[in-house]
Scaffold this motif. Sequence first.
Motif, PDB file in Angstrom:
ATOM      1  N   GLN A  96       2.462   1.897  -7.905  1.00 32.73           N
ATOM      2  CA  GLN A  96       1.864   2.718  -6.854  1.00 32.73           C
ATOM      3  C   GLN A  96       1.325   1.882  -5.694  1.00 32.73           C
ATOM      4  O   GLN A  96       0.729   2.434  -4.764  1.00 32.73           O
ATOM      5  CB  GLN A  96       0.711   3.543  -7.449  1.00 32.73           C
ATOM      6  CG  GLN A  96       1.124   4.468  -8.572  1.00 32.73           C
ATOM      7  CD  GLN A  96       2.127   5.506  -8.113  1.00 32.73           C
ATOM      8  OE1 GLN A  96       1.912   6.184  -7.106  1.00 32.73           O
ATOM      9  NE2 GLN A  96       3.224   5.627  -8.836  1.00 32.73           N
ATOM     10  N   PHE A  97       1.547   0.565  -5.738  1.00 27.60           N
ATOM     11  CA  PHE A  97       0.977  -0.328  -4.733  1.00 27.60           C
ATOM     12  C   PHE A  97       1.427   0.038  -3.322  1.00 27.60           C
ATOM     13  O   PHE A  97       0.607   0.104  -2.394  1.00 27.60           O
ATOM     14  CB  PHE A  97       1.366  -1.774  -5.041  1.00 27.60           C
ATOM     15  CG  PHE A  97       0.760  -2.786  -4.110  1.00 27.60           C
ATOM     16  CD1 PHE A  97      -0.493  -3.319  -4.345  1.00 27.60           C
ATOM     17  CD2 PHE A  97       1.462  -3.228  -2.988  1.00 27.60           C
ATOM     18  CE1 PHE A  97      -1.059  -4.255  -3.487  1.00 27.60           C
ATOM     19  CE2 PHE A  97       0.916  -4.168  -2.119  1.00 27.60           C
ATOM     20  CZ  PHE A  97      -0.348  -4.679  -2.370  1.00 27.60           C
ATOM     21  N   ASP A  98       2.716   0.277  -3.133  1.00 33.10           N
ATOM     22  CA  ASP A  98       3.220   0.588  -1.791  1.00 33.10           C
ATOM     23  C   ASP A  98       2.570   1.856  -1.239  1.00 33.10           C
ATOM     24  O   ASP A  98       2.170   1.909  -0.071  1.00 33.10           O
ATOM     25  CB  ASP A  98       4.737   0.761  -1.823  1.00 33.10           C
ATOM     26  CG  ASP A  98       5.469  -0.570  -1.903  1.00 33.10           C
ATOM     27  OD1 ASP A  98       4.853  -1.555  -2.373  1.00 33.10           O
ATOM     28  OD2 ASP A  98       6.645  -0.626  -1.504  1.00 33.10           O
ATOM     29  N   LYS A  99       2.464   2.873  -2.081  1.00 31.26           N
ATOM     30  CA  LYS A  99       1.833   4.118  -1.656  1.00 31.26           C
ATOM     31  C   LYS A  99       0.387   3.869  -1.247  1.00 31.26           C
ATOM     32  O   LYS A  99      -0.086   4.402  -0.226  1.00 31.26           O
ATOM     33  CB  LYS A  99       1.897   5.135  -2.796  1.00 31.26           C
ATOM     34  CG  LYS A  99       1.276   6.485  -2.466  1.00 31.26           C
ATOM     35  CD  LYS A  99       1.391   7.428  -3.653  1.00 31.26           C
ATOM     36  CE  LYS A  99       0.755   8.770  -3.334  1.00 31.26           C
ATOM     37  NZ  LYS A  99       0.825   9.696  -4.507  1.00 31.26           N
ATOM     38  N   TYR A 100      -0.299   3.024  -2.017  1.00 35.82           N
ATOM     39  CA  TYR A 100      -1.705   2.735  -1.740  1.00 35.82           C
ATOM     40  C   TYR A 100      -1.892   2.034  -0.393  1.00 35.82           C
ATOM     41  O   TYR A 100      -2.767   2.425   0.391  1.00 35.82           O
ATOM     42  CB  TYR A 100      -2.283   1.869  -2.865  1.00 35.82           C
ATOM     43  CG  TYR A 100      -3.632   1.274  -2.516  1.00 35.82           C
ATOM     44  CD1 TYR A 100      -4.774   2.062  -2.497  1.00 35.82           C
ATOM     45  CD2 TYR A 100      -3.755  -0.076  -2.182  1.00 35.82           C
ATOM     46  CE1 TYR A 100      -6.015   1.530  -2.156  1.00 35.82           C
ATOM     47  CE2 TYR A 100      -4.987  -0.619  -1.842  1.00 35.82           C
ATOM     48  CZ  TYR A 100      -6.106   0.181  -1.831  1.00 35.82           C
ATOM     49  OH  TYR A 100      -7.320  -0.339  -1.481  1.00 35.82           O
ATOM     50  N   ALA A 133      -4.420  -1.162   9.229  1.00 41.77           N
ATOM     51  CA  ALA A 133      -3.970  -1.846  10.445  1.00 41.77           C
ATOM     52  C   ALA A 133      -2.890  -2.877  10.131  1.00 41.77           C
ATOM     53  O   ALA A 133      -1.980  -3.080  10.912  1.00 41.77           O
ATOM     54  CB  ALA A 133      -5.164  -2.515  11.133  1.00 41.77           C
ATOM     55  N   ASN A 134      -2.994  -3.533   8.985  1.00 42.11           N
ATOM     56  CA  ASN A 134      -2.033  -4.558   8.622  1.00 42.11           C
ATOM     57  C   ASN A 134      -1.795  -4.513   7.118  1.00 42.11           C
ATOM     58  O   ASN A 134      -2.304  -5.355   6.372  1.00 42.11           O
ATOM     59  CB  ASN A 134      -2.559  -5.940   9.047  1.00 42.11           C
ATOM     60  CG  ASN A 134      -1.447  -6.971   9.139  1.00 42.11           C
ATOM     61  OD1 ASN A 134      -0.342  -6.744   8.659  1.00 42.11           O
ATOM     62  ND2 ASN A 134      -1.738  -8.109   9.735  1.00 42.11           N
ATOM     63  N   PRO A 135      -1.008  -3.553   6.652  1.00 40.16           N
ATOM     64  CA  PRO A 135      -0.846  -3.357   5.206  1.00 40.16           C
ATOM     65  C   PRO A 135      -0.248  -4.555   4.471  1.00 40.16           C
ATOM     66  O   PRO A 135      -0.523  -4.735   3.287  1.00 40.16           O
ATOM     67  CB  PRO A 135       0.063  -2.129   5.100  1.00 40.16           C
ATOM     68  CG  PRO A 135       0.697  -1.989   6.439  1.00 40.16           C
ATOM     69  CD  PRO A 135      -0.269  -2.539   7.425  1.00 40.16           C
ATOM     70  N   GLY A 171      10.061  -4.607  -1.578  1.00 38.85           N
ATOM     71  CA  GLY A 171       9.062  -3.612  -1.228  1.00 38.85           C
ATOM     72  C   GLY A 171       7.775  -4.210  -0.700  1.00 38.85           C
ATOM     73  O   GLY A 171       7.666  -5.417  -0.436  1.00 38.85           O
ATOM     74  N   GLY A 172       6.770  -3.351  -0.586  1.00 39.08           N
ATOM     75  CA  GLY A 172       5.509  -3.755   0.024  1.00 39.08           C
ATOM     76  C   GLY A 172       4.790  -4.866  -0.698  1.00 39.08           C
ATOM     77  O   GLY A 172       4.158  -5.723  -0.073  1.00 39.08           O
ATOM     78  N   ILE A 173       4.876  -4.890  -2.026  1.00 40.83           N
ATOM     79  CA  ILE A 173       4.157  -5.938  -2.751  1.00 40.83           C
ATOM     80  C   ILE A 173       4.804  -7.300  -2.544  1.00 40.83           C
ATOM     81  O   ILE A 173       4.121  -8.329  -2.490  1.00 40.83           O
ATOM     82  CB  ILE A 173       4.032  -5.592  -4.256  1.00 40.83           C
ATOM     83  CG1 ILE A 173       2.884  -6.393  -4.856  1.00 40.83           C
ATOM     84  CG2 ILE A 173       5.335  -5.808  -5.006  1.00 40.83           C
ATOM     85  CD1 ILE A 173       2.343  -5.825  -6.143  1.00 40.83           C
ATOM     86  N   ILE A 210       4.779 -12.563   0.412  1.00 38.01           N
ATOM     87  CA  ILE A 210       5.268 -13.465   1.462  1.00 38.01           C
ATOM     88  C   ILE A 210       4.137 -13.788   2.434  1.00 38.01           C
ATOM     89  O   ILE A 210       3.938 -14.938   2.832  1.00 38.01           O
ATOM     90  CB  ILE A 210       6.465 -12.840   2.207  1.00 38.01           C
ATOM     91  CG1 ILE A 210       7.662 -12.679   1.269  1.00 38.01           C
ATOM     92  CG2 ILE A 210       6.853 -13.707   3.417  1.00 38.01           C
ATOM     93  CD1 ILE A 210       8.805 -11.866   1.856  1.00 38.01           C
ATOM     94  N   ALA A 211       3.377 -12.764   2.808  1.00 40.60           N
ATOM     95  CA  ALA A 211       2.271 -12.960   3.752  1.00 40.60           C
ATOM     96  C   ALA A 211       1.172 -13.830   3.159  1.00 40.60           C
ATOM     97  O   ALA A 211       0.489 -14.555   3.891  1.00 40.60           O
ATOM     98  CB  ALA A 211       1.704 -11.605   4.171  1.00 40.60           C
ATOM     99  N   TYR A 212       0.993 -13.773   1.848  1.00 40.96           N
ATOM    100  CA  TYR A 212      -0.079 -14.517   1.181  1.00 40.96           C
ATOM    101  C   TYR A 212       0.326 -15.950   0.822  1.00 40.96           C
ATOM    102  O   TYR A 212      -0.523 -16.832   0.723  1.00 40.96           O
ATOM    103  CB  TYR A 212      -0.494 -13.767  -0.080  1.00 40.96           C
ATOM    104  CG  TYR A 212      -1.645 -14.392  -0.826  1.00 40.96           C
ATOM    105  CD1 TYR A 212      -2.874 -14.602  -0.206  1.00 40.96           C
ATOM    106  CD2 TYR A 212      -1.516 -14.757  -2.164  1.00 40.96           C
ATOM    107  CE1 TYR A 212      -3.936 -15.178  -0.890  1.00 40.96           C
ATOM    108  CE2 TYR A 212      -2.574 -15.320  -2.857  1.00 40.96           C
ATOM    109  CZ  TYR A 212      -3.781 -15.531  -2.217  1.00 40.96           C
ATOM    110  OH  TYR A 212      -4.828 -16.106  -2.894  1.00 40.96           O
TER     111      TYR A 212
END
Length: 256
Positions: free
Chosen positions: A93-97, A104-106, A133-135, A140-142
């Motif tokens: 459910q991470f992407d939905k969250y 502002a910057n998911p 996906g989002g996670i 990558i961002a982290y």
Amino acid sequence: MAYKIMVAIQKGGVGKTTTTVMVAELLAASGRKVLVLDLDSQGNATQMLTGESIYKNSGKTIFEAVKEMNPKKYILSPKENIDLLPSDDMLSQFDKYIYQDKRANPVRTLYNALRAIESDYDYILMDCPPNLGGIVLNAIAYSDYIIAPINPDAFGMDALERFIDNVNETIEKGHSKAELLGILFTLREKRNSLEKTIGTHIRESYGDAVFKTEIHKRARLKEFAFAGVDISTKKDLKLSSDYIDLVEEIVERIEV
């Protein structure tokens, strides 16, 4: 401050979890303090490190750590020098969250939740799911560095190209400064001529970005997922020889 490394590619069955856990085990054995982030809702890294069902930690996982911005509360210490933020299937459910409240910057959600604990570790390793996906974008961002494990076949080569494109796109948007630490050949079979041909092509295309070390296919490595790893035993240490070489190469690329 920790070196943050994600192990990822959008293809399953290439040894991402085994690589994450084995690298963590060997870094920890060298005296380095390691945090493993299980970012896959299957929870395989959690199961490998704890030897227990992922559902034992339900409601006390990395998902709760992110939502509460309080990771220390949910950290487990399954082995000496290894801490773990566990996972279970609710992480799906991470992407939905991250998108539901129009942040502002998911893609910086993971970074914002975990940056306060980075100084507690020498290495932070992320086991990622086989998707884009989002996670994975958050990882990558982290991350500071990325390990991309692939089986050198036609499917692996296509997945690698798409994965690197997505990494570069995330960097170009200003979300990440991650570097490709290395492309890792996994599940190698010495007698497979097609793998050898494709592997040669990938090495020619990506040069030094490909690790010299290759992880060979061994039956015991599959058992690690169920029985866990004990590198103090002669049997497991011998079977870990490829990973010992890999960790030496990782340390050389990062610390030297």
